[in-house]
Design an enzyme around this catalytic site. Structure first.
Site, short mmCIF file in Angstrom:
data_model
loop_
_atom_site.label_atom_id
_atom_site.label_comp_id
_atom_site.label_asym_id
_atom_site.label_seq_id
_atom_site.Cartn_x
_atom_site.Cartn_y
_atom_site.Cartn_z
CG MET A 1 -1.89 -1.09 1.29
SD MET A 1 -2.93 -0.88 2.72
CE MET A 1 -3.77 -2.45 2.73
CB CYS A 2 0.20 4.60 -1.32
SG CYS A 2 -0.06 4.06 -3.02
#
Length: 155
Positions: free
Chosen positions: A24-25
């Site tokens: 995930m970012c």
């Protein structure tokens, strides 16, 4: 104590399956009460700590008395932001993002935060995948008559 793998690691497969690390970012938002202080260095430092969440691209947007200042590009935080960029990122409100691409391409246009001036100007940073991105794109293009610039599901 340190975690040591057993000689037959297949016995861990059910456990590993349940705890697989999700890609995930990294997103960071800051709001300082003092309008004369700037969030740029704190955002930079925070994104550096979150760098492990995404190495594809980095971006920061700040707001200074209602004016937005945006810098984003492909690369690591230390490469995207030079001193002259940091001087331009003034304001007591800010949003930072490091990208791990899960949708779209690796174009710098898909680096976040994303900005649009419709209807009043807004920036957004997104983490994850939008499952109805195709439907939303269709609504933007055909009903709202808005141009979609990237393949990013976040736009």
């Amino acid at each position: 104590p340190p975690f040591i793998l057993p000689r037959n690691p297949e016995i861990l497969s059910p456990y590993i399956h349940r705890t697989t690390i999700q890609k995930m970012c990294g997103i960071l938002g800051l709001l300082l009460a003092d309008e004369n202080c700037h969030v740029n260095q704190m955002l930079y430092d925070g994104l550096t700590v979150l760098q492990h969440r995404g190495q594809d691209a980095a971006g920061i947007v700040t707001s200074e008395k209602g004016r937005l200042h945006l810098r984003k590009d492909n690369g690591l935080v230390k490469d995207v932001f030079q001193t002259h960029h940091m001087l331009d990122l003034r304001g007591n409100v800010g949003l930072g993002h490091v990208r791990y691409p899960t949708a779209g391409s690796s174009s710098c246009a898909e680096a976040q935060p994303l900005y649009t001036n419709f209807p009043h100007g807004v920036c957004v940073a997104h983490n994850g995948n939008l499952t109805n991105a195709a439907e939303l794109t269709d609504i933007c293009r055909h009903q709202l008559r808005r141009h979609v610039n990237t393949d990013s599901d976040s736009e």
